[in-house]
Design an enzyme around this catalytic site. Structure first.
Site, PDB file in Angstrom:
ATOM      1  N   ASP A 269      70.471 -99.193  -3.268  1.00  0.00           N
ATOM      2  CA  ASP A 269      70.343 -99.967  -2.028  1.00  0.00           C
ATOM      3  C   ASP A 269      71.041 -99.202  -0.908  1.00  0.00           C
ATOM      4  OD1 ASP A 269      70.633-101.836   0.081  1.00  0.00           O
ATOM      5  OD2 ASP A 269      70.632-103.509  -1.327  1.00  0.00           O
TER       6      ASP A 269
ATOM      7  N   TYR B 200      66.548-101.370  16.695  1.00  0.00           N
ATOM      8  CA  TYR B 200      65.850-100.588  15.658  1.00  0.00           C
ATOM      9  C   TYR B 200      65.834 -99.115  16.051  1.00  0.00           C
ATOM     10  CZ  TYR B 200      61.905 -98.504  13.146  1.00  0.00           C
ATOM     11  OH  TYR B 200      61.108 -97.656  12.411  1.00  0.00           O
TER      12      TYR B 200
ATOM     13  N   GLY C  61      57.464 -99.710  -0.050  1.00  0.00           N
ATOM     14  CA  GLY C  61      57.092 -99.505   1.347  1.00  0.00           C
ATOM     15  C   GLY C  61      55.770 -98.761   1.465  1.00  0.00           C
TER      16      GLY C  61
HETATM   17  N1  LIG Z   1      56.010 -98.944   9.902  1.00  0.00           N
HETATM   18  C1  LIG Z   1      55.909 -98.296  11.057  1.00  0.00           C
HETATM   19  O1  LIG Z   1      55.075 -98.621  11.901  1.00  0.00           O
HETATM   20  C2  LIG Z   1      56.811 -97.133  11.353  1.00  0.00           C
HETATM   21  C3  LIG Z   1      56.765 -96.551  12.643  1.00  0.00           C
HETATM   22  C4  LIG Z   1      57.588 -95.465  12.916  1.00  0.00           C
HETATM   23  C5  LIG Z   1      58.436 -94.974  11.938  1.00  0.00           C
HETATM   24  N2  LIG Z   1      58.474 -95.581  10.710  1.00  0.00           N
HETATM   25  C6  LIG Z   1      59.417 -95.056   9.724  1.00  0.00           C
HETATM   26  O2  LIG Z   1      58.681 -94.594   8.603  1.00  0.00           O
HETATM   27  C7  LIG Z   1      59.441 -94.807   7.408  1.00  0.00           C
HETATM   28  C8  LIG Z   1      58.620 -95.542   6.380  1.00  0.00           C
HETATM   29  O3  LIG Z   1      58.257 -96.813   6.913  1.00  0.00           O
HETATM   30  P1  LIG Z   1      57.275 -97.811   6.143  1.00  0.00           P
HETATM   31  O4  LIG Z   1      56.283 -98.298   7.133  1.00  0.00           O
HETATM   32  O5  LIG Z   1      56.813 -97.202   4.868  1.00  0.00           O
HETATM   33  O6  LIG Z   1      58.300 -98.990   5.840  1.00  0.00           O
HETATM   34  P2  LIG Z   1      58.046-100.367   5.084  1.00  0.00           P
HETATM   35  O7  LIG Z   1      56.649-100.461   4.593  1.00  0.00           O
HETATM   36  O8  LIG Z   1      58.600-101.431   5.952  1.00  0.00           O
HETATM   37  O9  LIG Z   1      58.976-100.213   3.805  1.00  0.00           O
HETATM   38  C9  LIG Z   1      60.344-100.138   3.912  1.00  0.00           C
HETATM   39  C10 LIG Z   1      60.897 -99.558   2.642  1.00  0.00           C
HETATM   40  O10 LIG Z   1      62.320 -99.499   2.798  1.00  0.00           O
HETATM   41  C11 LIG Z   1      62.902-100.086   1.678  1.00  0.00           C
HETATM   42  N3  LIG Z   1      64.209-100.660   2.026  1.00  0.00           N
HETATM   43  C12 LIG Z   1      64.494-101.534   3.020  1.00  0.00           C
HETATM   44  N4  LIG Z   1      65.814-101.828   3.000  1.00  0.00           N
HETATM   45  C13 LIG Z   1      66.335-101.105   1.987  1.00  0.00           C
HETATM   46  C14 LIG Z   1      67.649-100.975   1.449  1.00  0.00           C
HETATM   47  N5  LIG Z   1      68.673-101.680   1.933  1.00  0.00           N
HETATM   48  N6  LIG Z   1      67.843-100.143   0.406  1.00  0.00           N
HETATM   49  C15 LIG Z   1      66.819 -99.452  -0.139  1.00  0.00           C
HETATM   50  N7  LIG Z   1      65.559 -99.555   0.309  1.00  0.00           N
HETATM   51  C16 LIG Z   1      65.328-100.366   1.366  1.00  0.00           C
HETATM   52  C17 LIG Z   1      61.945-101.152   1.224  1.00  0.00           C
HETATM   53  O11 LIG Z   1      62.346-101.486  -0.060  1.00  0.00           O
HETATM   54  P3  LIG Z   1      61.515-102.212  -1.222  1.00  0.00           P
HETATM   55  O12 LIG Z   1      60.804-101.085  -1.897  1.00  0.00           O
HETATM   56  O13 LIG Z   1      62.583-102.838  -2.059  1.00  0.00           O
HETATM   57  O14 LIG Z   1      60.627-103.186  -0.540  1.00  0.00           O
HETATM   58  C18 LIG Z   1      60.640-100.416   1.394  1.00  0.00           C
HETATM   59  O15 LIG Z   1      60.405 -99.543   0.301  1.00  0.00           O
HETATM   60  C19 LIG Z   1      60.728 -95.523   7.855  1.00  0.00           C
HETATM   61  O16 LIG Z   1      61.742 -94.583   8.037  1.00  0.00           O
HETATM   62  C20 LIG Z   1      60.357 -96.116   9.191  1.00  0.00           C
HETATM   63  O17 LIG Z   1      61.486 -96.288  10.027  1.00  0.00           O
HETATM   64  C21 LIG Z   1      57.679 -96.631  10.390  1.00  0.00           C
END
Ligand SMILES: NC(=O)c1ccc[n+]([C@@H]2O[C@H](COP(=O)([O-])OP(=O)(O)OC[C@H]3O[C@@H](n4cnc5c(N)ncnc54)[C@H](OP(=O)(O)O)[C@@H]3O)[C@@H](O)[C@H]2O)c1
Length: 318
Positions: A41, A130, A15
């Protein structure tokens, strides 16, 4: 072993935030373990528990989440399993080894009806699945582990994975102009800046007698607000200055760009609490964007190979 000698466990491998954190800790020569799919997971709480009990870290950073905002509407069970039950399992296992959990949440816990920045104590009222799953995750993490730091962030971008910056850059090659929503306001936030913040919180969180004031929910976003349209304009202008195509960016309304899940019209977050408690703040998003574009425009790097080398150098739960 004192708690300071124990290591850091990151949940999530590929991620945006997890990769940024892996890069930071690797560069700082810090001891850390990565627990990610398939062996850990979040849909299988026992697998996450096993990873945490095996590593016995002093800090668990849950950088993993179900982040597909629109898809969550069709897959509510998956969203809640990962973002609520999975997050709770991580927080509980962290509590059982006396570790702090640092967990990420989202601006989408708010409904967007305010017109001044949201503070941590404002009532939550998510508009979609979400946001609801993340809000339940916040509650369950806080219940499961008194040593929790929940960082609500927003509009995350980075050189990795799929995000708004990379989408705009791709569209700038494919299209003569792009139309972008101009009536949703928020704070674009650079994943490596979130990683830097976590890097600063880790020593406080892993101290043997941490100050209880460091725990709780905090807003963590880059400084200054904009709309998706303003963000897109800055991306295209910045890319053009680095040799990219200078295409037109046109403002449209949310009603002209229907999505499956509703988004808050206004989800600007106040970071005053982060500053007051920790003395920390993230820089303006435009400065962070400039770094992101420099990195994306730089000499081609084999990001995937570099990332897997970093993970291999870190401890890996298998
Ligand atoms: N993206 C945004 O704009 C945004 C906005 C507000 C808040 N957030 C929060 O910030 C945090 C980080 O977001 P991000 O943007 O880095 O997310 P991201 O790029 O979408 O990556 C998601 C991560 O979660 C992992 N994942 C998904 N399902 C999983 C499961 N069942 N078991 C274990 N791992 C799992 C993925 O695994 P893999 O390593 O296997 O791919 C990946 O490492 C999250 O809590 C998100 O809700 C994000």
């Amino acid at each position: 072993m004192t708690s300071d000698e124990r290591s850091i466990l990151i949940i999530g491998r590929h991620g945006q935030v997890s990769r940024s954190l892996i890069e930071l800790l690797e560069a700082g020569g810090q001891r850390f373990t990565v627990a990610g799919r398939p062996e850990a997971d979040l849909r299988d709480p026992q697998s996450v528990r096993r990873a945490i009990l095996a590593a016995r870290p002093s800090v668990v950073v849950n950088a993993a989440a179900y982040t597909a905002v629109d898809k969550a509407k069709d897959e509510p069970d998956a969203a809640f399993a990962v973002n609520a039950a999975g997050a709770e399992a991580a927080a509980k296992a962290a509590a059982d080894v006396d570790a702090t959990i640092i967990h990420f949440s989202t601006d989408y816990v708010f409904d967007g009806s305010k017109r001044v920045p949201y503070v941590e104590t404002d009532p939550v009222a998510p508009l979609g699945i979400y946001g609801r799953s993340k809000q339940e995750g916040e509650d369950r993490v806080a219940q499961a582990n008194p040593k929790h730091i929940i960082l609500r962030t927003a509009w995350v971008f980075s050189p990795f994975g799929s995000n708004f910056v990379r989408t705009m850059l791709r569209l700038s090659v494919e299209r003569p102009e792009i139309k972008v929503v101009a009536d949703q306001r928020g704070n674009p936030t650079f994943a490596p800046d979130l990683a830097d913040l976590v890097g600063k919180l880790i020593p406080l969180a892993s101290a043997s007698s941490p100050d209880p004031r460091i725990f709780g929910t905090f807003h963590a976003v880059n400084r200054n607000e904009t709309t998706w349209f303003g963000f897109a304009q800055a991306i295209i202008e910045g890319a053009a200055r680095r040799g990219g195509r200078d295409i037109g960016v046109l403002p449209i309304g949310t009603k002209d760009y229907p999505t499956k899940a509703a988004r808050p019209a206004y989800s600007v977050l106040s970071t005053e609490k982060l500053r007051a408690v920790y003395g920390l703040e993230l820089r303006p998003w435009r400065d962070a964007l400039s770094d992101c574009l420099d990195r994306l425009a730089g000499p081609p790097r084999d990001e995937a190979a570099e990332h897997s080398q970093q993970i291999n150098r870190a401890g890996k739960f298998a």
